[in-house]
Design a protein around this motif. Structure first.
Motif, PDB file in Angstrom:
ATOM      1  N   THR A   1       0.673  -1.502  -0.157  1.00  9.52           N
ATOM      2  CA  THR A   1      -0.447   0.047   0.220  1.00  9.52           C
ATOM      3  C   THR A   1       0.763   1.569  -0.076  1.00  9.52           C
ATOM      4  OG1 THR A   1      -1.445  -1.140   1.676  1.00  9.52           O
ATOM      5  CG2 THR A   1      -1.744   1.228   1.111  1.00  9.52           C
ATOM      6  N   ASN A   2       1.922   0.994   1.055  1.00  9.41           N
ATOM      7  CA  ASN A   2       3.075   2.443   1.103  1.00  9.41           C
ATOM      8  C   ASN A   2       3.697   2.479  -0.844  1.00  9.41           C
ATOM      9  OD1 ASN A   2       2.674   2.393   3.158  1.00  9.41           O
ATOM     10  ND2 ASN A   2       4.347   1.746   4.243  1.00  9.41           N
ATOM     11  N   ARG A   3       3.949   1.507  -1.212  1.00 10.88           N
ATOM     12  CA  ARG A   3       4.196   1.714  -2.629  1.00 10.88           C
ATOM     13  C   ARG A   3       3.584   1.848  -3.649  1.00 10.88           C
ATOM     14  NH1 ARG A   3       6.612  -3.517  -4.986  1.00 10.88           N
ATOM     15  NH2 ARG A   3       7.201  -2.491  -6.362  1.00 10.88           N
ATOM     16  N   LEU A   4       2.426   1.544  -3.622  1.00 12.08           N
ATOM     17  CA  LEU A   4       1.449   2.426  -4.530  1.00 12.08           C
ATOM     18  C   LEU A   4       0.871   3.435  -4.351  1.00 12.08           C
ATOM     19  CD1 LEU A   4      -0.922   2.159  -6.412  1.00 12.08           C
ATOM     20  CD2 LEU A   4      -2.975   1.450  -4.157  1.00 12.08           C
ATOM     21  N   TYR A   5       1.080   4.138  -2.888  1.00 12.83           N
ATOM     22  CA  TYR A   5       0.859   5.853  -2.723  1.00 12.83           C
ATOM     23  C   TYR A   5       1.881   6.393  -3.269  1.00 12.83           C
ATOM     24  CZ  TYR A   5      -0.036  10.404  -0.343  1.00 12.83           C
ATOM     25  OH  TYR A   5      -0.075  11.106  -0.008  1.00 12.83           O
ATOM     26  N   GLU A   6       3.085   6.252  -2.951  1.00 15.52           N
ATOM     27  CA  GLU A   6       4.517   6.375  -3.254  1.00 15.52           C
ATOM     28  C   GLU A   6       4.386   6.761  -4.868  1.00 15.52           C
ATOM     29  OE1 GLU A   6       7.738   4.192  -1.231  1.00 15.52           O
ATOM     30  OE2 GLU A   6       7.076   5.026  -0.031  1.00 15.52           O
ATOM     31  N   ILE A   7       4.331   5.539  -5.643  1.00 13.76           N
ATOM     32  CA  ILE A   7       4.551   5.410  -7.312  1.00 13.76           C
ATOM     33  C   ILE A   7       3.185   6.543  -7.703  1.00 13.76           C
ATOM     34  CG2 ILE A   7       4.020   3.924  -9.334  1.00 13.76           C
ATOM     35  CD1 ILE A   7       5.255   1.557  -7.410  1.00 13.76           C
ATOM     36  N   ALA A   8       2.423   6.069  -6.651  1.00 14.12           N
ATOM     37  CA  ALA A   8       1.177   6.891  -8.006  1.00 14.12           C
ATOM     38  C   ALA A   8       1.448   9.050  -7.295  1.00 14.12           C
ATOM     39  CB  ALA A   8       0.070   7.270  -6.600  1.00 14.12           C
ATOM     40  N   GLU A   9       1.607   9.461  -6.195  1.00 19.23           N
ATOM     41  CA  GLU A   9       2.376  10.312  -6.078  1.00 19.23           C
ATOM     42  C   GLU A   9       3.259  10.996  -6.451  1.00 19.23           C
ATOM     43  OE1 GLU A   9       4.476  11.330  -1.890  1.00 19.23           O
ATOM     44  OE2 GLU A   9       2.916  12.808  -1.838  1.00 19.23           O
ATOM     45  N   ALA A  10       4.329   9.692  -7.470  1.00 18.10           N
ATOM     46  CA  ALA A  10       5.343  10.056  -8.144  1.00 18.10           C
ATOM     47  C   ALA A  10       4.726  10.562  -9.766  1.00 18.10           C
ATOM     48  CB  ALA A  10       6.366   8.838  -8.887  1.00 18.10           C
ATOM     49  N   TYR A  11       3.810  10.374 -10.139  1.00 12.64           N
ATOM     50  CA  TYR A  11       2.903  10.087 -11.114  1.00 12.64           C
ATOM     51  C   TYR A  11       1.446  11.327 -11.098  1.00 12.64           C
ATOM     52  CZ  TYR A  11       5.548   6.722 -13.906  1.00 12.64           C
ATOM     53  OH  TYR A  11       6.507   5.554 -13.600  1.00 12.64           O
ATOM     54  N   GLU A  12       1.989  12.102 -10.061  1.00 12.86           N
ATOM     55  CA  GLU A  12       0.181  13.277  -9.008  1.00 12.86           C
ATOM     56  C   GLU A  12      -0.572  12.738  -9.607  1.00 12.86           C
ATOM     57  OE1 GLU A  12       1.899  16.472 -11.618  1.00 12.86           O
ATOM     58  OE2 GLU A  12       4.315  17.212 -10.867  1.00 12.86           O
ATOM     59  N   ILE A  13      -0.571  11.334  -9.238  1.00  8.71           N
ATOM     60  CA  ILE A  13      -1.825  10.960  -9.306  1.00  8.71           C
ATOM     61  C   ILE A  13      -2.820  10.672  -7.809  1.00  8.71           C
ATOM     62  CG2 ILE A  13      -3.735   8.614  -9.475  1.00  8.71           C
ATOM     63  CD1 ILE A  13      -1.371   7.951 -11.522  1.00  8.71           C
ATOM     64  N   GLN A  14      -3.444  11.145  -7.383  1.00  8.08           N
ATOM     65  CA  GLN A  14      -3.845  11.197  -5.935  1.00  8.08           C
ATOM     66  C   GLN A  14      -4.929  10.440  -5.384  1.00  8.08           C
ATOM     67  OE1 GLN A  14      -6.496  14.930  -5.443  1.00  8.08           O
ATOM     68  NE2 GLN A  14      -4.762  16.396  -5.588  1.00  8.08           N
ATOM     69  N   VAL A  15      -4.316   9.304  -4.407  1.00  6.41           N
ATOM     70  CA  VAL A  15      -5.415   8.266  -4.157  1.00  6.41           C
ATOM     71  C   VAL A  15      -6.519   9.035  -3.014  1.00  6.41           C
ATOM     72  CG1 VAL A  15      -5.632   6.361  -2.760  1.00  6.41           C
ATOM     73  CG2 VAL A  15      -3.289   7.442  -4.599  1.00  6.41           C
ATOM     74  N   SER A  16      -7.721   8.696  -3.192  1.00  7.91           N
ATOM     75  CA  SER A  16      -8.531   9.278  -2.200  1.00  7.91           C
ATOM     76  C   SER A  16      -8.815   8.140  -0.642  1.00  7.91           C
ATOM     77  CB  SER A  16      -9.873   8.686  -2.969  1.00  7.91           C
ATOM     78  OG  SER A  16     -11.536   9.329  -1.571  1.00  7.91           O
ATOM     79  N   THR A  17      -8.267   8.469  -0.017  1.00  9.40           N
ATOM     80  CA  THR A  17      -8.627   7.464   1.252  1.00  9.40           C
ATOM     81  C   THR A  17      -9.919   7.318   1.170  1.00  9.40           C
ATOM     82  OG1 THR A  17      -8.840   9.482   2.601  1.00  9.40           O
ATOM     83  CG2 THR A  17      -5.876   8.485   2.549  1.00  9.40           C
ATOM     84  N   GLU A  18     -10.759   8.177   1.253  1.00  7.55           N
ATOM     85  CA  GLU A  18     -12.641   7.923   1.364  1.00  7.55           C
ATOM     86  C   GLU A  18     -12.711   7.016   0.289  1.00  7.55           C
ATOM     87  OE1 GLU A  18     -14.522  11.878   1.288  1.00  7.55           O
ATOM     88  OE2 GLU A  18     -13.681  12.584   2.506  1.00  7.55           O
TER      89      GLU A  18
END
Length: 50
Positions: free
Chosen positions: A12-29
């Motif tokens: 889950t941490n890796r998914l968030y870091e990769i998404a952030e690197a591509y400027e993709i927001q992950v909605s926790t809701e």
């Protein structure tokens, strides 16, 4: 897919870091973590501290 809760948290941490690197927001809701297990488990998985 993770075999343990710590593996699932790492993935889950890796998914968030990769998404952030591509400027993709992950909605926790809107995000869901699903567990498929024969034993009862109650672990907290966090995304960016939430």
């Amino acid at each position: 897919m993770g075999g343990t809760s710590s593996e699932l948290q790492d993935l889950t941490n890796r998914l968030y870091e990769i998404a952030e690197a591509y400027e993709i927001q992950v909605s926790t809701e809107k995000s869901k973590i699903m567990v498929n297990s024969t034993t009862n488990t109650n672990e907290d998985i966090t995304i960016n501290g939430e």
